[in-house]
Design a protein around this motif. Structure first.
Motif, mmCIF file in Angstrom:
data_model
loop_
_atom_site.group_PDB
_atom_site.id
_atom_site.type_symbol
_atom_site.label_atom_id
_atom_site.label_comp_id
_atom_site.label_asym_id
_atom_site.label_seq_id
_atom_site.Cartn_x
_atom_site.Cartn_y
_atom_site.Cartn_z
ATOM 1 N N GLN A 104 -16.945 -1.765 5.539
ATOM 2 C CA GLN A 104 -18.316 -1.274 5.654
ATOM 3 C C GLN A 104 -18.352 0.247 5.738
ATOM 4 O OE1 GLN A 104 -19.311 -3.422 9.177
ATOM 5 N NE2 GLN A 104 -20.155 -5.178 8.063
ATOM 6 N N ARG A 105 -17.425 0.824 6.519
ATOM 7 C CA ARG A 105 -17.374 2.275 6.670
ATOM 8 C C ARG A 105 -17.073 2.944 5.319
ATOM 9 N NH1 ARG A 105 -15.384 2.027 11.323
ATOM 10 N NH2 ARG A 105 -13.236 1.683 10.669
ATOM 11 N N GLU A 106 -16.106 2.387 4.569
ATOM 12 C CA GLU A 106 -15.736 2.941 3.271
ATOM 13 C C GLU A 106 -16.890 2.830 2.274
ATOM 14 O OE1 GLU A 106 -13.894 4.898 0.387
ATOM 15 O OE2 GLU A 106 -13.245 4.763 2.466
ATOM 16 N N LEU A 107 -17.585 1.694 2.258
ATOM 17 C CA LEU A 107 -18.730 1.514 1.366
ATOM 18 C C LEU A 107 -19.829 2.522 1.707
ATOM 19 C CD1 LEU A 107 -20.264 -0.006 -0.841
ATOM 20 C CD2 LEU A 107 -21.016 -1.611 0.929
ATOM 21 N N LEU A 108 -20.124 2.700 2.970
ATOM 22 C CA LEU A 108 -21.139 3.666 3.395
ATOM 23 C C LEU A 108 -20.741 5.072 2.944
ATOM 24 C CD1 LEU A 108 -23.801 3.876 4.973
ATOM 25 C CD2 LEU A 108 -22.445 4.295 7.020
ATOM 26 N N ARG A 109 -19.473 5.416 3.096
ATOM 27 C CA ARG A 109 -18.984 6.734 2.693
ATOM 28 C C ARG A 109 -19.148 6.931 1.175
ATOM 29 N NH1 ARG A 109 -14.209 6.276 5.155
ATOM 30 N NH2 ARG A 109 -15.034 6.884 7.162
ATOM 31 N N ARG A 110 -18.778 5.908 0.375
ATOM 32 C CA ARG A 110 -18.871 6.014 -1.084
ATOM 33 C C ARG A 110 -20.326 6.124 -1.541
ATOM 34 N NH1 ARG A 110 -15.642 1.223 -1.726
ATOM 35 N NH2 ARG A 110 -17.356 0.482 -3.013
ATOM 36 N N ASP A 117 -22.814 7.287 0.181
ATOM 37 C CA ASP A 117 -23.316 8.589 0.601
ATOM 38 C C ASP A 117 -22.841 9.680 -0.354
ATOM 39 O OD1 ASP A 117 -24.758 10.296 2.415
ATOM 40 O OD2 ASP A 117 -22.799 11.002 3.140
ATOM 41 N N ALA A 118 -21.661 9.491 -0.934
ATOM 42 C CA ALA A 118 -21.124 10.468 -1.884
ATOM 43 C C ALA A 118 -21.817 10.384 -3.241
ATOM 44 C CB ALA A 118 -19.622 10.262 -2.046
ATOM 45 N N GLY A 119 -22.691 9.379 -3.436
ATOM 46 C CA GLY A 119 -23.458 9.294 -4.668
ATOM 47 C C GLY A 119 -22.983 8.236 -5.630
ATOM 48 N N GLU A 120 -21.996 7.444 -5.255
ATOM 49 C CA GLU A 120 -21.520 6.387 -6.133
ATOM 50 C C GLU A 120 -22.576 5.303 -6.251
ATOM 51 O OE1 GLU A 120 -18.195 2.965 -5.785
ATOM 52 O OE2 GLU A 120 -17.496 5.002 -5.416
ATOM 53 N N GLU A 121 -22.789 4.825 -7.467
ATOM 54 C CA GLU A 121 -23.770 3.768 -7.713
ATOM 55 C C GLU A 121 -23.070 2.414 -7.659
ATOM 56 O OE1 GLU A 121 -27.130 3.763 -8.198
ATOM 57 O OE2 GLU A 121 -27.041 5.873 -7.639
ATOM 58 N N PRO A 122 -23.716 1.406 -7.090
ATOM 59 C CA PRO A 122 -23.119 0.071 -7.109
ATOM 60 C C PRO A 122 -23.085 -0.463 -8.541
ATOM 61 C CG PRO A 122 -25.298 0.023 -6.135
ATOM 62 C CD PRO A 122 -24.971 1.452 -6.401
ATOM 63 N N GLY A 123 -22.009 -1.162 -8.893
ATOM 64 C CA GLY A 123 -21.846 -1.694 -10.239
ATOM 65 C C GLY A 123 -22.663 -2.960 -10.453
ATOM 66 N N VAL A 124 -22.568 -3.515 -11.650
ATOM 67 C CA VAL A 124 -23.299 -4.734 -11.987
ATOM 68 C C VAL A 124 -22.778 -5.905 -11.160
ATOM 69 C CG1 VAL A 124 -23.828 -6.364 -13.832
ATOM 70 C CG2 VAL A 124 -23.780 -3.907 -14.310
ATOM 71 N N ALA A 125 -21.470 -6.064 -11.113
ATOM 72 C CA ALA A 125 -20.867 -7.133 -10.313
ATOM 73 C C ALA A 125 -20.454 -6.529 -8.975
ATOM 74 C CB ALA A 125 -19.660 -7.705 -11.040
ATOM 75 N N VAL A 168 -28.360 5.599 1.413
ATOM 76 C CA VAL A 168 -27.951 5.747 2.805
ATOM 77 C C VAL A 168 -29.120 6.352 3.575
ATOM 78 C CG1 VAL A 168 -26.295 6.836 4.358
ATOM 79 C CG2 VAL A 168 -25.550 6.035 2.117
ATOM 80 N N THR A 169 -29.477 5.746 4.706
ATOM 81 C CA THR A 169 -30.591 6.234 5.527
ATOM 82 C C THR A 169 -30.125 7.381 6.418
ATOM 83 O OG1 THR A 169 -30.115 4.701 7.314
ATOM 84 C CG2 THR A 169 -31.609 3.928 5.577
ATOM 85 N N GLY A 170 -31.057 7.946 7.157
ATOM 86 C CA GLY A 170 -30.708 8.995 8.111
ATOM 87 C C GLY A 170 -29.754 8.484 9.180
ATOM 88 N N ALA A 171 -29.963 7.233 9.613
ATOM 89 C CA ALA A 171 -29.057 6.647 10.600
ATOM 90 C C ALA A 171 -27.660 6.478 10.006
ATOM 91 C CB ALA A 171 -29.597 5.296 11.079
ATOM 92 N N GLY A 172 -27.583 6.149 8.702
ATOM 93 C CA GLY A 172 -26.284 6.017 8.039
ATOM 94 C C GLY A 172 -25.564 7.346 7.969
#
Length: 168
Positions: free
Chosen positions: A11-17, A19-27, A56-60
């Motif tokens: 979860q921490r790694e996903l939040l970091r990615r 926040d860095a601007g990575e878009e979630p993929g199709v799958a 990512v929200t302000g809390a994120g």
């Protein structure tokens, strides 16, 4: 699990990615982690037309910067010392305090009377009564071994249906 419970590594790694601007993929394989972050108020997930967008929200952002949720009660003293503003938890807001007081009153009545009947009510009163019962259930305010239910009694009174809380 609370909103402020620590995040796992995924979860921490996903939040970091994100926040860095990575878009979630199709799958998008991390859907469950994303929805766990959403439920904690750290992420907003929007699905439209088959596309998924996550922000990512302000809390994120706060979590990434400080390593804990802004509502975490363990850090309340630190917030007071530094003067940082964080969102007020629901239970400390006026509506939350009022609902907790109504819930305590309802529990006292139910324990004393075992059954509370509310005759002739309007829709607003019925909605508030329903919210109070849901608050009692959600916050586990019932005495140990007891339960509460809402019943609509149509044949109890010919003038109007009534609502009843019942504790067993």
């Amino acid at each position: 699990m609370h909103r402020w419970s620590p995040l796992n590594d995924r979860q921490r790694e996903l939040l970091r990615r994100l926040d860095a601007g990575e878009e979630p993929g199709v799958a998008w394989a991390e859907r469950l982690s994303a929805y766990a972050l959403r439920d904690r108020g750290l992420l907003v997930v929007v699905r439209r037309g088959g596309a998924v967008r996550a922000e990512v929200t302000g809390a994120g952002k706060f979590y990434l910067e400080h390593g804990h949720h802004p509502e975490d009660p363990r850090y309340a003293a630190e917030r007071r010392e530094t003067g940082r503003k964080t969102p007020t938890p629901y239970s400390e807001r006026p509506v939350g305090r009022a609902r907790r007081a109504k819930a305590a009153e309802l529990i006292e009545r139910l324990v004393a009377e075992r059954r509370v009947v509310v005759p002739e009510h309007d829709e607003a009163a019925e909605a508030e009564y329903r919210r109070v019962i849901d608050y009692v259930k959600r916050h586990n305010l019932l005495p140990l071994g007891k339960r509460i239910e809402k019943l609509r009694l149509w044949n109890c009174d010919l003038r109007a249906p009534s609502k009843m809380g019942h504790i067993q």
